[in-house]
Design a protein around this motif. Sequence first.
Motif, PDB file in Angstrom:
ATOM      1  N   ALA A 176      -4.364   5.898   7.299  1.00 51.10           N
ATOM      2  CA  ALA A 176      -5.480   6.070   7.433  1.00 51.10           C
ATOM      3  C   ALA A 176      -6.533   5.506   7.302  1.00 51.10           C
ATOM      4  O   ALA A 176      -6.049   4.504   5.332  1.00 51.10           O
ATOM      5  CB  ALA A 176      -6.083   7.670   7.905  1.00 51.10           C
ATOM      6  N   LEU A 177      -8.190   4.851   7.369  1.00 48.28           N
ATOM      7  CA  LEU A 177      -8.712   3.826   6.546  1.00 48.28           C
ATOM      8  C   LEU A 177     -10.165   4.585   5.758  1.00 48.28           C
ATOM      9  O   LEU A 177      -9.841   5.678   6.618  1.00 48.28           O
ATOM     10  CB  LEU A 177      -9.194   2.638   6.478  1.00 48.28           C
ATOM     11  CG  LEU A 177      -7.842   1.661   7.399  1.00 48.28           C
ATOM     12  CD1 LEU A 177      -8.348   0.187   8.103  1.00 48.28           C
ATOM     13  CD2 LEU A 177      -6.774   1.454   6.317  1.00 48.28           C
ATOM     14  N   THR A 178     -10.509   4.036   4.172  1.00 45.73           N
ATOM     15  CA  THR A 178     -11.610   5.093   4.477  1.00 45.73           C
ATOM     16  C   THR A 178     -12.926   3.726   4.450  1.00 45.73           C
ATOM     17  O   THR A 178     -12.226   2.116   3.514  1.00 45.73           O
ATOM     18  CB  THR A 178     -11.713   5.969   2.568  1.00 45.73           C
ATOM     19  OG1 THR A 178     -10.918   4.856   2.449  1.00 45.73           O
ATOM     20  CG2 THR A 178     -11.234   7.257   3.179  1.00 45.73           C
ATOM     21  N   GLU A 179     -14.108   3.519   5.085  1.00 46.41           N
ATOM     22  CA  GLU A 179     -14.386   2.691   5.066  1.00 46.41           C
ATOM     23  C   GLU A 179     -15.796   2.388   4.141  1.00 46.41           C
ATOM     24  O   GLU A 179     -16.348   2.784   3.570  1.00 46.41           O
ATOM     25  CB  GLU A 179     -14.522   1.905   6.055  1.00 46.41           C
ATOM     26  CG  GLU A 179     -13.285   1.727   6.333  1.00 46.41           C
ATOM     27  CD  GLU A 179     -12.792   0.918   7.890  1.00 46.41           C
ATOM     28  OE1 GLU A 179     -14.205   0.109   8.760  1.00 46.41           O
ATOM     29  OE2 GLU A 179     -11.711   0.976   8.637  1.00 46.41           O
ATOM     30  N   CYS A 180     -16.738   2.178   5.360  1.00 49.26           N
ATOM     31  CA  CYS A 180     -18.699   1.823   5.230  1.00 49.26           C
ATOM     32  C   CYS A 180     -19.334   3.348   5.123  1.00 49.26           C
ATOM     33  O   CYS A 180     -19.302   4.066   5.558  1.00 49.26           O
ATOM     34  CB  CYS A 180     -18.867   1.123   6.501  1.00 49.26           C
ATOM     35  SG  CYS A 180     -17.981  -0.225   6.877  1.00 49.26           S
ATOM     36  N   THR A 181     -19.939   2.472   3.828  1.00 49.84           N
ATOM     37  CA  THR A 181     -20.719   3.773   3.818  1.00 49.84           C
ATOM     38  C   THR A 181     -22.766   2.956   4.235  1.00 49.84           C
ATOM     39  O   THR A 181     -22.752   2.073   4.064  1.00 49.84           O
ATOM     40  CB  THR A 181     -21.720   4.198   2.373  1.00 49.84           C
ATOM     41  OG1 THR A 181     -20.307   4.522   1.683  1.00 49.84           O
ATOM     42  CG2 THR A 181     -22.471   5.137   2.092  1.00 49.84           C
TER      43      THR A 181
END
Length: 390
Positions: free
Chosen positions: A134-139
């Motif tokens: 999985a990826l962790t991305e935008c805010t």
Amino acid sequence: MDHWRGARRRRRGERRQRRPAAERAGRPGAEPAMKIVRVAGTPFARGLAHGEQAREEIHEAIRVYRRWFETFARLSWEAARDAARAHRPWLENRDPAALEEMRGIAAGAGVPTTEIVALNFRTEIAYAAAGDLALTECTVLGVDASASGDGHVYLAQNWDWLTELLPLTIMLDWEFDGGRAVSVTEPGMLAKFGVNSAGVALCVNLLGSDAHGRGGSFHTLARRVLESATVLDATWAVTGSERAGSGNFLIGGASGELIDVEYNPVRCRLLFPANGTLAHANHFVGPDPGVRDRLDVLRGLSPGTYFRQWRAEQLLAAGPGAGLAGMQAILRDHYGAPESICRHPQPPGRREVLGQTNVSLIIDVTASALHYTLGCPCRSDYERISLPWA
């Protein structure tokens, strides 16, 4: 002065000095200027112009995603194209204009239509096959007129994604029946985050869940939002559509509205501002989404999204403030690094931390202006561009 036209001329001059995209993709140093792709006409004509103007970038994006599907989703490019073919019947029946534009992009770029469909459904295809990665991305951040200090409505985003895509990023400027819109997006994709001439703005987050289906993709739904005349219409464009995957859309309007839409294939949840502000990272925040969040499904996923959510909310409420300068400071924040709001590229080894902040964008919906940086916002000043309808 037409700032938009001036910005286009300036970037054209800069691009003449740039090396081909295949060489730029991994090149360190100064960030490139963002290419503006201007299109109009029928869906096919818009797509054809998009494909012709961004042909080089589209070919490089396909090379990047060919590798990404293999490493992230354990899918060969042939398997990804097969998965894209499975989405075409839905497009033909429910969103034929989107498919026609994809056909135009493919014709302009000289690639099969299925490869453009794969780009526009890359999120849904990959997460349906990703296994334990999985990826962790935008805010994203939103501030309404009551909290901004200057009476303006602002939406903002750090777009965190694959480092190789930074030099390929485009600003798509298109006319449609009843208006005009701009979106910061990837070459070959219909839309991502942006704003239209009716004063409807959009910022986006990836969400993931254990539910997958047939329907609009993250990028085709973004296009529908950005072709909406009001915030209510934009919200309905998501809640009233079938949806192939999960995502979060923060939508704002020049007339003052601000709403966050968490969606997945089975349910939508609407979130409204607290004290005039909203923030969102990469997990479901609303009650009972009707699915299991990807953090409950995927092994080894970092909880960094929760840290960014908390940090953004705290800074909006009590930190540098919710005006333009305050939002720039929030987007430059490094709390929780390397998974901070402002994200820097990391060496291999932490599989859930990939890429960097490729674009930092603040949309002044009230003034029809964009403030943006290419690359990490802590490294440069924000450039202001007046939109063509300002």
